[in-house]
Design a protein around this motif. Structure first.
Motif, PDB file in Angstrom:
ATOM      1  N   THR A   1      45.492  29.262  37.603  1.00 15.17           N
ATOM      2  CA  THR A   1      46.180  29.992  36.542  1.00 15.17           C
ATOM      3  C   THR A   1      45.480  29.706  35.222  1.00 15.17           C
ATOM      4  OG1 THR A   1      48.284  30.303  35.356  1.00 15.17           O
ATOM      5  CG2 THR A   1      47.843  28.098  36.205  1.00 15.17           C
TER       6      THR A   1
ATOM      7  N   ASN B   1      54.986  34.904  36.791  1.00 18.10           N
ATOM      8  CA  ASN B   1      53.522  34.867  36.830  1.00 18.10           C
ATOM      9  C   ASN B   1      53.051  33.883  37.901  1.00 18.10           C
ATOM     10  OD1 ASN B   1      53.347  36.686  34.722  1.00 18.10           O
ATOM     11  ND2 ASN B   1      52.808  35.166  33.171  1.00 18.10           N
TER      12      ASN B   1
ATOM     13  N   LYS C   1      47.216  46.348  40.913  1.00 20.81           N
ATOM     14  CA  LYS C   1      46.818  44.991  41.280  1.00 20.81           C
ATOM     15  C   LYS C   1      46.399  44.143  40.098  1.00 20.81           C
ATOM     16  CE  LYS C   1      45.310  46.291  45.920  1.00 20.81           C
ATOM     17  NZ  LYS C   1      44.328  46.054  47.000  1.00 20.81           N
ATOM     18  N   THR C   2      46.092  44.763  39.000  1.00 22.00           N
ATOM     19  CA  THR C   2      45.469  43.996  37.921  1.00 22.00           C
ATOM     20  C   THR C   2      46.125  44.203  36.562  1.00 22.00           C
ATOM     21  OG1 THR C   2      43.885  45.774  37.558  1.00 22.00           O
ATOM     22  CG2 THR C   2      43.195  43.998  39.028  1.00 22.00           C
TER      23      THR C   2
ATOM     24  N   VAL D   1      53.290  35.339  41.383  1.00 21.09           N
ATOM     25  CA  VAL D   1      52.248  36.323  41.664  1.00 21.09           C
ATOM     26  C   VAL D   1      50.908  35.611  41.859  1.00 21.09           C
ATOM     27  CG1 VAL D   1      51.037  38.351  40.776  1.00 21.09           C
ATOM     28  CG2 VAL D   1      53.502  38.100  40.381  1.00 21.09           C
ATOM     29  N   LEU D   2      50.645  34.617  41.021  1.00 22.98           N
ATOM     30  CA  LEU D   2      49.393  33.870  41.129  1.00 22.98           C
ATOM     31  C   LEU D   2      49.309  33.112  42.450  1.00 22.98           C
ATOM     32  CD1 LEU D   2      49.411  32.473  37.497  1.00 22.98           C
ATOM     33  CD2 LEU D   2      47.600  33.933  38.440  1.00 22.98           C
TER      34      LEU D   2
ATOM     35  N   ILE E   1      47.293  40.158  36.253  1.00 23.37           N
ATOM     36  CA  ILE E   1      48.179  40.084  37.412  1.00 23.37           C
ATOM     37  C   ILE E   1      49.354  41.047  37.208  1.00 23.37           C
ATOM     38  CG2 ILE E   1      47.549  37.740  38.079  1.00 23.37           C
ATOM     39  CD1 ILE E   1      50.160  36.789  36.698  1.00 23.37           C
TER      40      ILE E   1
END
Lengths: 671, 671
Positions: A121, A422, A513-514, A425-426, A456
């Protein structure tokens, strides 16, 4: 500190840790900037962690069941880069270390997610890493419940500094981890009593052990320079059934002239200071040089997890193909094939039924389609579940007694929610979304920005998106928050006008996705404006012609969300006077901007008067009003130029002049 | 709960508290929205506080030495409004109570500072009130040290809910209050175990008593419905020499069908529920009716402090005229007469010496002039003192052993700093400023917005204001933060180009009474661009012609801060090619917008090509590029459209194309 005593007592450990310290000194001297003190202080702890506890395989950095290591005190980035280089991560070459903090290097000033393997991260803004880590640990629990312990069974380790623990968000993290008994979360506190302004106690005298204990953590202490003590503490910490804090008493900038001082926090670049520190360590190798035997010991550590990884792969291969596919699909952030059809079916149904509902309710309808077919979604709300409409029937609530639950009651912790989302997701395998009031974007901002920076796809469900929320008043009424979110690079800001647009926005948000998404949703009911079913996702184009001019096109009204209804009504008024008026719905400026100019020109041709209507500030709209073929003297805006007020929503729209009549008047004044 | 037992045990207390509950029920029923449960739950605590402890005089709401009462759980606004009405604040009429949550009423959904006397701060966004309160208590200590205990000697009482305590910022407040031994701060926790989503423990199991104790607070508990117990706890809490937490065990929505449930948190409007609750209370008066004897008891409470107030006035009259003047001047937010001359002298000196320094250093120079002549300033930094350049030699550090210190080491607590600074300003007699990195505007946002909403002149010193900070990389490089601050209503965003503009910006920021300021300051050195001394404060006009075109005016380059140097260099390049180019420095868009059109037109006439250069996103610039007489096809922007990167500053400017050459090229491409 008696450095030589440390050296003599654990010579092999010492030289491994010294390698971290020497690389740190060299890289920072070469860059002439950076933070020396933290890696020098925490090298022993990190060495023991990597040597004896962390489950990883440097040759397979993305092994899904690896332990996660998070450097919350991100300014100590050279600690992480040294570890990755020493243990043999192939993309963390010596060249990268030498290019520390230079353009294009993987070794940025603070660890940047995506720059190199092993950076789990992005950290640097303090308190984020420990809060991300809560999300990592939750993701592990959820996936373990779903896929079984054979496939998912790992720890999350975090190094935090005093700064992380002073940031308020750390309390949100501590409270969440304690409540949810995240026993696979281990926090290593670099307890050195030094910050930039001086000793910690000039600003804080909190007893951190008692603070963590008050939230249900297990508490451990060790001398952060004694490898045996560190090992014991880590061993104990893993056994408690609770999240664990290990307070590691350390000396910042150990062994240098700046040891135990604020000066030691920053860049030690003076050649004599560097040379003296190396001499104290007994480090005789040249600049950027790691003696082969020491490098080899580190590489052995780097490959220590290889067997476990191979065993895991065998176990993974033994589970059902369907399970493997689902697991891999979620990690790849691929959406299931049936998503598209399901969204289309919802759109068709809605275009026929034409309900008048708030878009927060529309969002619930969309989630009702998405969640059952995407087992990787995890929803939640910062204590506004009934208002944010984020919970669908199938999710179940995540709690120690229900690890398979996919819904989080985050508590009144918008920042913690965003940062932990976050983290989920990471971690991989999860798509997280969570709700609060749009106005509290303010509280979640630091984490929302990091989602955009890390690329993300966290989804922020922000309801009550304007003065339309009514009586709660200006503290709860977003005015500048659409602009704030739109100003942030790599962020999709959706403000859908009805259920169809909401479903389309969700389709993009849950597929990308990004890019993180902000869904700005109304409290108040809105009519269905997309009454004709189109299979195409019009929202994915950012803006489109919702109603075209009849007769000569004299005006274009642009609007988003709840103001699209007003735009359509204004169009009616203008058309009744023979003024041909187009209405453009613009649910996502960023996606519209990404369209080819040909399309943009078709939607916003030069010539007609342009008026935009949105119950927020004008900032962000000028680009479409006077830019993009627009004209200064033929453009107008109807919206807010102040904070809101407390009154029923209809009264506020009237008083602040955001009405169909005002829009029509504005158009006419510009013709 | 056995309501009748409570009633019988303390009949007089009970009916006074019942008046709060009845008014709450009536107002919320009339508004058909609001939060009933909190006022109904905390009525007993508030009654005892106002009757026996709070030092106030309803007829003199602004008496500087009154105790402050802050409702951090602002959704329970009817508690406060009821208290103000019942005790006889003249502007809180029954009419206002009847107009709860209606347009123009003083009784907004959440308490709004400035709407009515006795509302010490705007609350609603949770956690703000308790953090403001830390600033209130600090302000009291600082002023007591300065003016003496005869003049300044009062408490700050805060009611917080579970939501306030879950918000991370509350931990920052707790840590600060504990460290600074703010013994005149008393927090009353409405411990009812209910939030919107359910019982508190679905999201948090923190032992709050232990948590506060870990930071050095004194801990007290009481039954929040037993007036004797409440009184005892409050009496004890004031004696400890530490900040005190009083945990009041209460029942949300006491006595109603929704008691002890989440439903009780919101609006109880059902006529039967309302009637039944009133019946349980033994309340027989009509809607919005308070029996005369009960009202009279409350008014006695409201005038209880009258004598103390008169005594205070006598004491105040007895101190030196100079002290009185300074005290009154600071409370009036008037600046000393000599400020203007002192700033002019600094400007003159700088325009002659033309130093090349970072504007964060310029800011220190300005503060070096301001602080010695304005004893009401209190500075600080969130652990970046040496980087923010916020400390001047004369301030002294605020600590328990030095209450006269005017500098705060806030620790790594940007949010807490911002919110506590607001509290200091709200307290009166203090102008607070504090520093962090511009990027961490994100952390401080909720409080920065509230400063703007409350119309108070808090000053946020935000250094390292662009990619110009270099190697620390994108997590530390603001890109969207100028836009974010500019999007916020009632906020001056200054981005000065050199020391002269910085001094001018400070003069505005430290003089204004109703607008917070953000000072965006460079890390890197900048040349003095204002080389000709002007006594006039050009920055107060927002934008001005810094260098005019020679020959035909073909282009106008607009810039702020560190990019003004680039604009001037671009002008040199263009003029060398015979392209007449004006440079407009625009240190404050908001002040420029406030100028008359005549002036704005003189600075930005229609016709020439316009290019803006700023190392941030374009949002906010279009207004000056294509709006304001500009043209879509003759306007360009040189700046950032992505996050930054980690590298030396010069490299970043080069790589991101923010150079004089790029600006000149942009101009030429548009001619």
């Amino acid at each position: 500190m008696d450095i030589s005593a440390l050296r003599d007592k654990h010579p092999s450990h010492w030289m491994k840790a010294a390698a971290i310290r020497a690389l740190t000194l060299d890289a920072i001297a070469a860059a002439n900037s950076g933070h020396s003190g933290m890696p020098m202080g925490m090298a022993d702890v990190a060495t023991v962690l990597f040597e004896k506890h962390l489950k990883f395989d440097a040759s397979a950095p993305n092994w899904p069941d690896r332990d996660r290591f998070i450097l919350s005190a991100g300014h100590g980035s050279m600690l992480l880069y040294s570890l990755l280089h020493l243990t043999g991560y192939s993309d963390m070459t010596l060249e990268e270390i030498k290019n520390f903090r230079q353009w294009g290097a993987r070794t940025a000033g603070h660890p940047e997610y995506g720059h190199a393997s092993g950076i789990e991260t992005t950290t640097g803004p303090l308190g984020q890493g420990i809060t991300n880590a809560v999300g990592f640990a939750m993701a592990e629990e959820i996936q373990r419940a779903r896929f079984g312990k054979k496939i998912v069974d790992h720890h999350t380790y975090v190094i935090v500094g005093d700064g992380c623990l002073m940031e308020g968000v750390s309390q949100e993290a501590i409270g969440l981890a304690g409540r949810h008994e995240l026993s696979k979360l281990i926090v290593l506190w670099d307890n050195n009593n030094i910050t930039i302004d001086g000793t910690v106690d000039i600003a804080d005298r909190t007893n951190q052990l008692k603070r963590f204990a008050a939230s249900g953590w297990s508490i451990h202490e060790c001398d952060g320079h004694d490898p045996d003590a560190i090992d014991r503490a880590l061993t104990d910490a893993k056994k408690t059934g609770k999240p664990a804090l290990v307070a590691c008493k350390t000396h910042i900038a150990l062994g240098s002239a700046a040891q135990d001082t604020s000066k030691g926090h920053g860049a030690l670049t003076d050649p004599k200071v560097v040379a003296d520190a190396k001499a104290a360590y007994g480090w005789t190798a040249g600049t950027f040089e790691v003696p082969a035997d020491i490098k080899s010991q580190w590489e052995t550590i780097g490959s220590r997890g290889g067997a476990a990884r191979a065993e895991w792969e065998a176990r993974f291969a033994s589970v059902s193909q369907n399970k493997q596919n689902e697991f891999n699909r979620a990690y790849a952030l691929d959406v299931p094939n049936k998503l598209s059809a399901a969204i289309k079916a919802l759109k068709k149904k809605i275009s026929e039924e034409q309900p008048k509902v708030a878009t927060r309710k529309s969002s619930e309808l969309a989630l009702g389609v998405i969640n059952p077919i995407m087992g990787e979604t995890v929803g939640g709300s910062a204590d506004l579940t009934g208002s944010n409409n984020t919970k669908t029937a199938d999710l179940g609530v995540f709690l120690p007694e229900n690890r398979a639950g996919r819904y989080l009651h985050w508590g009144i912790r918008e920042h913690g929610m965003a940062s932990a989302m976050n983290g989920m997701v990471l971690h991989g395998g999860i798509r997280a979304y969570g709700g609060t009031f749009m106005c509290f974007t303010d509280y979640a901002r630091p984490a929302m920005r990091l989602a955009a920076l890390m690329k993300i796809p966290t989804v922020f469900v922000m309801t009550h998106d304007s003065i339309g929320l009514g009586e709660d008043g200006p503290t709860h009424q977003p005015v500048e928050h659409l602009a704030i979110s739109r100003a942030t690079p790599n962020t999709y800001v959706f403000r859908p006008a009805d259920t169809i647009e909401t479903a389309e926005a969700w389709e993009v948000a849950i597929s990308t996705k990004t890019t993180p998404s902000v869904l700005a949703l109304s409290r108040q009911n809105l009519p269905t404006v997309r009454t004709e079913h189109k299979t195409k996702n019009l929202t994915s184009q950012g803006a489109y012609v919702l109603a075209d001019a009849e007769g000569k096109r004299q005006a274009i009204i642009m609007a988003t969300g709840s103001e699209v209804e007003i735009a359509l009504n204004a169009r009616d008024l203008l058309q009744a006077e023979g003024i041909g008026t187009r209405v453009v719905s613009m649910p996502c400026m960023e996606l519209f901007e990404a369209q080819e100019e040909r399309y943009r020109k078709r939607v916003l041709p030069g010539g007609p008067v342009r008026v935009a209507v949105e119950a927020g500030v004008q900032m962000g709209w000028d680009k479409w009003l006077t830019g993009e073929r627009g004209k200064n003297n033929k453009a107008g805006f109807v919206g807010m130029d102040s904070f809101g007020a407390s009154a029923p929503a209809e009264v506020l729209y009237e008083k602040f002049g955001i009405t169909a009549e005002a829009v029509a008047e504005k158009v006419k004044s510009l013709l």
